[in-house]
Design a protein around this motif. Structure first.
Motif, PDB file in Angstrom:
ATOM      1  N   PRO A  90       0.821  -1.213   0.000  1.00  0.00           N
ATOM      2  CA  PRO A  90       0.000   0.000   0.000  1.00  0.00           C
ATOM      3  C   PRO A  90       0.857   1.266   0.000  1.00  0.00           C
ATOM      4  CG  PRO A  90      -0.794  -1.585   1.621  1.00  0.00           C
ATOM      5  CD  PRO A  90       0.528  -2.094   1.135  1.00  0.00           C
ATOM      6  N   LEU A  91       0.230   2.366  -0.377  1.00  0.00           N
ATOM      7  CA  LEU A  91       0.894   3.669  -0.376  1.00  0.00           C
ATOM      8  C   LEU A  91       0.727   4.326   0.991  1.00  0.00           C
ATOM      9  CD1 LEU A  91      -0.278   4.987  -3.870  1.00  0.00           C
ATOM     10  CD2 LEU A  91       1.834   3.766  -3.298  1.00  0.00           C
ATOM     11  N   TYR A  92       1.784   5.009   1.448  1.00  0.00           N
ATOM     12  CA  TYR A  92       1.757   5.649   2.758  1.00  0.00           C
ATOM     13  C   TYR A  92       0.825   6.853   2.760  1.00  0.00           C
ATOM     14  CZ  TYR A  92       5.647   2.895   4.572  1.00  0.00           C
ATOM     15  OH  TYR A  92       6.436   1.867   5.017  1.00  0.00           O
ATOM     16  N   GLY A  93       0.226   7.092   3.947  1.00  0.00           N
ATOM     17  CA  GLY A  93      -0.575   8.274   4.176  1.00  0.00           C
ATOM     18  C   GLY A  93      -0.023   9.041   5.369  1.00  0.00           C
ATOM     19  N   ALA A  94      -0.906   9.646   6.146  1.00  0.00           N
ATOM     20  CA  ALA A  94      -0.505  10.419   7.322  1.00  0.00           C
ATOM     21  C   ALA A  94      -1.160   9.833   8.564  1.00  0.00           C
ATOM     22  CB  ALA A  94      -0.890  11.883   7.152  1.00  0.00           C
ATOM     23  N   LEU A  95      -0.421   9.879   9.692  1.00  0.00           N
ATOM     24  CA  LEU A  95      -0.866   9.276  10.947  1.00  0.00           C
ATOM     25  C   LEU A  95      -0.576  10.234  12.091  1.00  0.00           C
ATOM     26  CD1 LEU A  95      -1.660   6.732  12.727  1.00  0.00           C
ATOM     27  CD2 LEU A  95       0.786   6.173  12.682  1.00  0.00           C
ATOM     28  N   TYR A 136      -4.135   6.679   3.147  1.00  0.00           N
ATOM     29  CA  TYR A 136      -3.538   5.377   2.854  1.00  0.00           C
ATOM     30  C   TYR A 136      -4.360   4.729   1.731  1.00  0.00           C
ATOM     31  CZ  TYR A 136      -0.797   5.765   7.133  1.00  0.00           C
ATOM     32  OH  TYR A 136       0.083   6.176   8.097  1.00  0.00           O
ATOM     33  N   SER A 137      -3.681   4.156   0.738  1.00  0.00           N
ATOM     34  CA  SER A 137      -4.410   3.637  -0.421  1.00  0.00           C
ATOM     35  C   SER A 137      -3.614   2.524  -1.094  1.00  0.00           C
ATOM     36  CB  SER A 137      -4.690   4.758  -1.431  1.00  0.00           C
ATOM     37  OG  SER A 137      -3.470   5.281  -1.941  1.00  0.00           O
ATOM     38  N   VAL A 151      -0.810  -1.370   7.768  1.00  0.00           N
ATOM     39  CA  VAL A 151      -1.804  -1.322   6.698  1.00  0.00           C
ATOM     40  C   VAL A 151      -1.525  -2.481   5.742  1.00  0.00           C
ATOM     41  CG1 VAL A 151      -2.839   0.071   4.876  1.00  0.00           C
ATOM     42  CG2 VAL A 151      -1.888   1.183   6.914  1.00  0.00           C
ATOM     43  N   THR A 152      -2.528  -3.320   5.486  1.00  0.00           N
ATOM     44  CA  THR A 152      -2.371  -4.503   4.634  1.00  0.00           C
ATOM     45  C   THR A 152      -3.359  -4.436   3.480  1.00  0.00           C
ATOM     46  OG1 THR A 152      -1.741  -5.816   6.574  1.00  0.00           O
ATOM     47  CG2 THR A 152      -2.355  -7.026   4.578  1.00  0.00           C
TER      48      THR A 152
END
Length: 411
Positions: free
Chosen positions: A285-290, A316-317, A353-354
């Motif tokens: 997956p592509l990283y997002g913000a946390l 996240y996607s 994230v999976t």
């Protein structure tokens, strides 16, 4: 024709023709010779049923039966004995019959008389009325060589009239896989009134086989079509009675869609075919913000509640297989401070994230400190002198004031 001769095996003989004309002139014409070949054809094996190379004990139909055998150029199954067969003893044509008892000449063709089938290595007879149940029938195949020697072989017999088929079956596989070099195929649930005899597996990049008869593919007569077009990624493979198989040395395209095919065949030759569609996703997956605080991109966050911690994430996607699961865990780190107070212990949120293909990424939040204290009120005054608060101002545009976060008595 001359008969009653006693010619010797492997001897070359010539025919001589003497001609005398009306003038009593005589001359002799000689043929190019013929060699006597007494070696018989070496017998092979006959298989009941339409599946090439497999002998079925039960055929499903009372009106239609099939058989196959070793074909051109010879009639020898045992390759170690092929060299023993002279080159002149190649098969010229076959004859096939069906009877009720292979022991006697008259009962070998009392159902279907001997029928010439050329050099075909299989045959199907139609419009019969055979007796189902315990009755046993036999195929008999005769092979004729170029010198008209004959080899006769009968099958080991078969029953007819089985009413059933192969049903059910399911492929245990996800909709996405994370590898492009191999595919694990596991399946279960095929049922039949007879025992399952064997399974086939294959792989294609299209669904053109859907709705077709699986008997077309387990019959070796159409193997070129099956391998080159229908099962164009991995050809049809017989895996015996195994229910798990790995297709290796593949070159699948990331993001490509493929179809796994499984065919189950019972002891009567009936079959059932199922398939499963899947997509290849080899990227995580592509990283997002946390964040574990009120805002994103905080170097340090605080919480005043020791029983609840709110975690937020965004963006996240996964463009190929989409996100399957989010996992959150809380970790306690060693304190950077020496005071030993509980509120100085930093905590970190770990986020996993999976995607649907089973690939995952992990990310940690910035440290979070527990701080139960409340803000202390300070002092705010009009003007610039804390000791004497200003009431009147000379400007209608600017009003000045000062504040301190913690009040001290300056008097």
């Amino acid at each position: 024709m001359l008969d009653g001769l006693q010619l010797k095996d492997r001897e070359l003989y010539y025919s001589l023709l003497r001609v005398t004309n009306a003038l009593n002139y005589t001359y002799i014409i000689r043929s190019n010779g013929v060699t006597v070949e007494e070696d018989p054809l070496l017998p092979g094996k006959v298989f009941d049923g339409y599946i090439t190379g497999f002998d079925l004990n039960i055929l499903p139909s009372r009106r239609k039966i099939s058989a196959n055998w070793e074909g051109n150029p010879g009639y020898q199954v045992d390759e170690s004995k092929t060299a023993e067969q002279p080159g002149t003893q190649q098969v010229l044509f076959y004859e096939v019959a069906v009877g009720t008892d292979r022991r006697f000449h008259k009962t070998r063709d009392n159902i279907v008389p001997f029928t010439k089938v050329g050099l075909n290595d299989s045959v199907t007879f139609y419009d019969l009325n055979l007796e189902s149940g315990t009755a046993i029938y036999y195929f008999t195949v005769r092979a004729y060589s170029a010198s008209f020697s004959v080899a006769t072989v009968t099958s080991n017999g078969f029953h007819v009239g089985y009413d059933g088929g192969v049903e059910g079956g399911s492929i245990i596989m996800g909709d996405y896989i994370n590898t492009d070099t191999y595919v694990d195929i596991q399946f279960e649930g095929f049922t039949s009134k007879l025992d399952i005899m064997m399974y086939y597996v294959a792989l294609s990049n299209h669904s053109g086989v859907v709705g077709t008869d699986c008997k077309l593919y387990i019959d070796g007569r159409k193997s070129e079509l099956v391998d080159d077009y229908l099962f164009n990624v991995a050809p049809l493979i017989n895996i015996n009675k195994n229910t798990f198989y790995t297709l290796t040395f593949l070159e699948l395209q990331p993001g490509g869609t493929y179809y796994v095919w499984v065919i189950a065949t019972d002891e009567s030759g009936d079959c059932g075919m199922i398939h499963h569609k899947f997509t290849v996703d080899t990227t995580p997956p592509l990283y997002g913000a946390l964040t574990a605080g009120p805002f994103y991109n905080m170097d340090l966050a605080y919480t005043s509640d020791n029983s609840t911690l709110t975690v937020q994430w965004t963006n996240y996607s996964d463009p190929e297989s989409d996100i399957a699961t989010y996992e959150v865990s809380l970790w306690q780190n060693t304190s950077c401070y020496s005071s030993g107070e509980e509120m100085n212990i930093p905590y970190t949120v770990r986020f996993k994230v999976t995607n649907a293909a089973g690939l995952s990424i992990q990310q940690s939040s910035s440290p979070v400190l527990y701080d139960p204290s409340k803000p202390v009120s300070g002092v705010l005054v009009d003007g610039e002198d804390f000791s004497a608060e200003q009431v009147w101002f000379s400007s209608t545009n600017i009003i000045k004031g000062k504040f301190i976060p913690f009040w001290k008595d300056y008097k």
